[in-house]
Design an enzyme around this catalytic site. Structure first.
Site, PDB file in Angstrom:
ATOM      1  CG  ASP A 293      -1.761   1.232   1.360  1.00 18.95           C
ATOM      2  OD1 ASP A 293      -2.393   1.599   0.343  1.00 18.95           O
ATOM      3  OD2 ASP A 293      -1.807   1.871   2.431  1.00 18.95           O
ATOM      4  CB  SER A 294       0.188   4.781  -0.583  1.00 19.07           C
ATOM      5  OG  SER A 294      -0.913   4.918   0.298  1.00 19.07           O
TER       6      SER A 294
ATOM      7  CB  CYS B  32      -9.286   4.915   0.467  1.00 17.78           C
ATOM      8  SG  CYS B  32      -7.647   5.248   1.144  1.00 17.78           S
ATOM      9  CB  THR B  33      -6.719  -0.109   1.963  1.00 16.34           C
ATOM     10  OG1 THR B  33      -5.570   0.653   1.559  1.00 16.34           O
ATOM     11  CG2 THR B  33      -7.179  -0.999   0.815  1.00 16.34           C
ATOM     12  CG  HIS B  34      -4.925   4.996   4.307  1.00 16.52           C
ATOM     13  ND1 HIS B  34      -4.396   4.493   3.156  1.00 16.52           N
ATOM     14  CD2 HIS B  34      -3.868   5.460   5.035  1.00 16.52           C
ATOM     15  CE1 HIS B  34      -3.070   4.673   3.158  1.00 16.52           C
ATOM     16  NE2 HIS B  34      -2.736   5.257   4.299  1.00 16.52           N
TER      17      HIS B  34
ATOM     18  CE1 TYR C 189       2.682   5.615  -3.304  1.00 18.14           C
ATOM     19  CE2 TYR C 189       1.408   3.811  -4.232  1.00 18.14           C
ATOM     20  CZ  TYR C 189       2.602   4.298  -3.734  1.00 18.14           C
ATOM     21  OH  TYR C 189       3.691   3.479  -3.666  1.00 18.14           O
ATOM     22  N   GLY C 190      -2.990   9.117  -3.625  1.00 24.60           N
ATOM     23  CA  GLY C 190      -4.247   9.591  -4.211  1.00 24.60           C
ATOM     24  C   GLY C 190      -4.269  11.049  -4.629  1.00 24.60           C
TER      25      GLY C 190
ATOM     26  CD  GLU D  32       0.228   6.610   5.885  1.00 22.06           C
ATOM     27  OE1 GLU D  32       1.381   6.556   6.330  1.00 22.06           O
ATOM     28  OE2 GLU D  32      -0.353   5.620   5.394  1.00 22.06           O
TER      29      GLU D  32
ATOM     30  CB  CYS E   3      -3.223   0.567  -2.433  1.00 19.39           C
ATOM     31  SG  CYS E   3      -3.277   2.297  -2.893  1.00 19.39           S
ATOM     32  CG  ASN E   4      -9.531   0.878  -2.889  1.00 16.72           C
ATOM     33  OD1 ASN E   4     -10.456   0.192  -3.279  1.00 16.72           O
ATOM     34  ND2 ASN E   4      -9.150   0.876  -1.623  1.00 16.72           N
ATOM     35  CB  THR E   5      -4.830   5.006  -5.170  1.00 14.81           C
ATOM     36  OG1 THR E   5      -5.735   5.493  -4.167  1.00 14.81           O
ATOM     37  CG2 THR E   5      -4.426   6.130  -6.072  1.00 14.81           C
TER      38      THR E   5
END
Ligand code: DGL
Length: 257
Positions: A8-9, A182-184, A40-41, A151, A72-74
């Protein structure tokens, strides 16, 4: 011996890793959080693609993982097709899996998606939903700032609550299913549910199940390793990740590709 690479980012992929660890308790895991380059997004698709391929090449060619999870979706939107062509191992992303669950969950066919600006711009959720179940109505809202706030360790303040509310207020009222695109975002589900009372879809479980369909189960490994590579600040990553994983992270290494 088998190794699953998850990336992931940043810390968001931990929401996917949590499910991977449940389905694959006997596999070695390498997690890569590219937090130096998060979010990233907010970047261009071309930039996201380059960053993703650096990480995935490292996992596949250098670390020789046997399967790759784009947590990560992005990154899934920007690079899954390229990665599936580029590597000879199974590569799974999160978007198809989130869509599968959401289209099975909605009862009125009104689905909302919250995601990063880049994911919204790529239109990957509406496109995938319409392909699978064209009768659905899809609304997406981008949520800039969420990733950076997560984050940094989400703070439950008046400001952060107002921000969640302001994003969710953009949806029509009849949305009955909300995809965390978004996985966050699963890391802040408990705050999101204050302002959304419908069903919430976190693509992580379905993603991990679909990986299991592809690679099956490993029954024989004793003491599998879990290694975390992080390009940004280790302490910050460790704290947020451990809290969500509900287990200590022991082997964490700084790396800049
Ligand atoms: N967790 C990521 C996603 O699912 C990316 C967040 C970001 O870096 O913008 O889209």
């Amino acid at each position: 011996m088998r190794t699953i690479g998850v990336f992931d980012s940043g810390v968001g992929g931990i929401s996917v890793l949590k499910e991977i660890l449940k389905e694959f308790p006997n596999d070695n895991i390498i997690y890569f959080g590219d937090s130096l380059h998060a979010p990233y997004g907010d970047r261009s698709i071309d930039e996201i693609r380059k960053l993703c391929l650096k990480v995935s090449d490292f996992l596949v060619f250098n670390k020789k993982v046997d399967a790759l999870v784009i947590a990560c979706n992005t990154a899934t939107g920007a690079a899954i097709n390229i990665m599936q062509d580029r590597y000879d191992i199974p590569v799974v992303g999160v978007v198809d899996n989130g869509v599968k669950e959401a289209t099975n969950t909605t009862t009125n066919n009104f689905i909302g998606v919250i995601a990063t600006p880049a994911t919204v711009k790529m239109n990957i959720y509406p496109d995938t939903i319409f392909k699978l179940a064209p009768k659905n109505n899809v609304f997406q809202v981008e949520c800039p700032s969420f990733v950076a706030m997560i984050e940094d360790g989400w703070v439950d303040s008046i400001e952060s609550n107002n921000l969640i509310k302001s994003y969710l207020d953009k949806f029509p009222e009849n949305i009955d299913t909300l995809i965390l695109g978004c996985t966050h975002y699963p890391l802040i589900t408990k705050y999101i549910t204050r302002y959304f009372s419908g069903k919430i879809v976190n693509p992580a479980k379905e993603t991990s199940k679909s990986l299991k369909t592809l690679i099956g189960e490993m029954n024989f490994k004793i003491n599998p390793s879990r290694v975390f590579f992080v390009s940004g600040e280790l302490k910050k990553f460790k704290k947020v990740a451990e809290e969500f994983l509900e287990q200590p992270i022991e082997d964490i290494r700084k790396i800049i590709l």
